[in-house]
Write an enzyme that holds these catalytic residues in place. Structure first.
Site, mmCIF file in Angstrom:
data_model
loop_
_atom_site.group_PDB
_atom_site.id
_atom_site.type_symbol
_atom_site.label_atom_id
_atom_site.label_comp_id
_atom_site.label_asym_id
_atom_site.label_seq_id
_atom_site.Cartn_x
_atom_site.Cartn_y
_atom_site.Cartn_z
ATOM 1 N N TYR A 87 0.926 -1.256 0.038
ATOM 2 C CA TYR A 87 -0.099 0.015 -0.024
ATOM 3 C C TYR A 87 0.911 1.349 -0.019
ATOM 4 C CZ TYR A 87 -4.665 1.892 0.017
ATOM 5 O OH TYR A 87 -5.662 2.626 -0.508
ATOM 6 N N HIS A 140 7.431 5.390 1.041
ATOM 7 C CA HIS A 140 7.910 4.380 0.325
ATOM 8 C C HIS A 140 9.013 4.476 -0.789
ATOM 9 C CE1 HIS A 140 4.402 2.236 2.390
ATOM 10 N NE2 HIS A 140 5.523 1.661 3.155
HETATM 11 P P1 AMP Z 1 5.805 -0.391 6.155
HETATM 12 O O1 AMP Z 1 5.241 -0.751 4.916
HETATM 13 O O2 AMP Z 1 4.799 0.592 6.882
HETATM 14 O O3 AMP Z 1 6.101 -1.384 6.895
HETATM 15 O O4 AMP Z 1 7.109 0.615 5.913
HETATM 16 C C1 AMP Z 1 8.061 0.102 5.129
HETATM 17 C C2 AMP Z 1 9.344 1.266 5.177
HETATM 18 O O5 AMP Z 1 8.805 2.566 4.863
HETATM 19 C C3 AMP Z 1 9.652 1.220 6.772
HETATM 20 O O6 AMP Z 1 11.155 1.156 6.293
HETATM 21 C C4 AMP Z 1 9.049 2.545 7.032
HETATM 22 O O7 AMP Z 1 9.828 3.211 8.123
HETATM 23 C C5 AMP Z 1 9.320 3.364 5.844
HETATM 24 N N1 AMP Z 1 8.371 4.546 5.677
HETATM 25 C C6 AMP Z 1 6.872 4.265 6.051
HETATM 26 N N2 AMP Z 1 6.396 5.350 6.132
HETATM 27 C C7 AMP Z 1 7.244 6.575 5.744
HETATM 28 C C8 AMP Z 1 7.550 7.794 5.562
HETATM 29 N N3 AMP Z 1 6.598 8.789 5.865
HETATM 30 N N4 AMP Z 1 8.790 8.389 5.327
HETATM 31 C C9 AMP Z 1 9.687 7.599 5.108
HETATM 32 N N5 AMP Z 1 9.702 6.322 5.257
HETATM 33 C C10 AMP Z 1 8.577 5.791 5.716
#
Ligand code: AMP
Length: 288
Positions: free
Chosen positions: A32, A37
Site C-alpha cells: 500500500y 516508501h
Molecule cells: P511499512 O510498509 O509501513 O512497513 O514501511 C516500510 C518502510 O517504509 C519502513 O522502513 C518505514 O519506516 C518506511 N516508511 C513508512 N512511512 C514512511 C514515511 N512517511 N517516510 C519515510 N519512510 C517511511
C-alpha cells in the site's frame, strides 16, 4: 520489472546477481505504497547505481501484528503498488504469501524466531509486545532471501530502524542498513499506509502528532535550561488529548543511539509518540 512470488525463485535470482557482481538494494515494505516508501526506493537506486538491482519486498508480515491489531484489514493493493514501483524504476517486487514465508506442512510448522532484547523493550515494544520479534524475524528472512548489500528503512519507524541495525551488527549480516528521512504530507502528517483509515474529521485531528513534535521542539529551543521530561510529557499529553478522538499511548524522550529515556530534555534528544486517533494508532518522531 519482475514480480517474484516464491522464496526459491527470489534466492535463485539473488545468487545469479551475486555471481555477476551486481549490486543489490532492498526496500522492505508491507505494501500500500506511498511517497514515503518511494523515497526509500530512490535512495536505494542512488546507492546501487543504474546497473544495480532495486528490490522492493511487499509482505504484510503476520508475526509483527498482535492478536488485537489490524492484520486482516491492513490495506493491500498489489496492482497499484506494482504501478508505483514500475514508475519509480524498481527492478523486482518480491511479494511472497504466508505459505512461502511461514510454511505449514508435514515436516512441522515454522518455529524459529529472531529477537533483539534491549532496544525492543520500550515504546513500541512495550505497547506491542511481540511486534519487534516479528520485525527482526521477517527482516532476517528477507536479508537471507534477497542477499542485498544494503537495505533502506525509513526514520518514520525510528525504533524499528535502530533494532534492525542492531540485529545486523549482532548477527553479522553482511549488509548495510541505511535510514532515510520521514516524508510528510504538505500539512505535516507523516505519510503512512494507515492514514487510509482516517476518515472524516479524523484526518484533521491526526495533525496533532506533528504539531506536538513542533511544540516540543519549540519549547526545547526556547528554554535556557534542560526541561523536565516528566513535566513536558504531561503538558504534551494534555495538548494531544484536546483533540476529541485522540488518546495518547506514549510520549517519550530518549537518546537517539541507545533509545535510553532521558530525564531532562535538551536539543539533540529524540522524541517519539504513539497516539490513537479513533481506532487508528499512529506514530511519529523527531530529533529535537
Ligand atoms: P511499512 O510498509 O509501513 O512497513 O514501511 C516500510 C518502510 O517504509 C519502513 O522502513 C518505514 O519506516 C518506511 N516508511 C513508512 N512511512 C514512511 C514515511 N512517511 N517516510 C519515510 N519512510 C517511511
Amino acid at each position: 520489472m519482475r514480480i517474484v512470488r516464491s522464496v526459491a525463485a527470489m534466492q535463485r535470482l539473488a545468487r545469479s546477481w551475486q555471481r555477476a557482481g551486481v549490486r543489490v538494494g532492498l526496500v522492505p515494505t508491507m505494501g500500500y505504497l506511498h511517497a514515503g516508501h518511494i523515497s526509500l526506493v530512490h535512495r536505494a537506486r542512488a546507492l546501487v547505481g543504474r546497473r544495480g538491482q532495486v528490490v522492493v519486498s511487499i509482505y504484510v508480515n503476520p508475526t509483527q501484528f498482535g492478536p488485537k491489531e489490524d492484520l486482516s484489514r491492513y490495506p493491500r493493493d498489489l496492482a497499484r503498488d506494482a504501478r508505483l514501483c514500475r514508475e519509480a524504476g524498481v527492478d523486482v517486487i518480491f511479494a511472497p504469501d504466508d505459505q512461502q514465508m511461514y510454511p505449514r506442512g508435514e515436516e512441522g510448522g515454522f518455529s524459529t524466531f529472531v529477537a533483539e532484547e534491549t532496544l525492543s523493550r520500550g515504546m513500541e515494544g512495550k505497547s506491542r509486545p511481540t511486534h519487534f520479534r516479528g520485525v527482526t524475524t521477517v527482516g532476517a528472512k528477507l536479508f537471507n532471501i534477497v542477499q542485498p548489500e544494503l537495505a533502506v528503512f525509513g526514520a518514520k519507524d525510528f525504533q524499528q530502524a535502530a533494532i534492525v541495525k542492531r540485529m545486523v551488527r549482532d548477527l553479522n549480516f553482511p549488509l548495510k542498513i541505511v535510514v532515510a528521512p520521514i516524508q510528510r504530507e504538505a500539512d505535516g502528517l507523516a505519510m503512512s499506509s494507515r492514514n487510509k483509515y482516517l476518515i472524516g474529521d479524523l484526518r484533521a485531528q491526526a495533525l496533532v502528532l506533528s504539531r506536538t513534535l513542533a511544540k516540543a521542539r519549540a519549547a526545547v529551543r526556547k528554554a535556557s535550561q534542560p526541561l523536565s521530561a516528566a513535566r513536558l510529557k504531561a503538558e504534551l499529553k494534555r495538548f494531544i488529548e484536546r483533540a476529541p478522538a485522540a488518546r495518547v499511548d506514549y510520549v517519550e524522550f530518549f537518546e537517539p543511539d541507545t533509545l535510553v529515556p532521558v530525564p531532562n530534555v535538551t536539543r539533540g534528544a529524540q522524541m517519539a509518540l504513539a497516539v490513537f486517533i479513533g481506532k487508528t494508532r499512529l506514530i511519529d518522531n523527531a530529533h529535537l
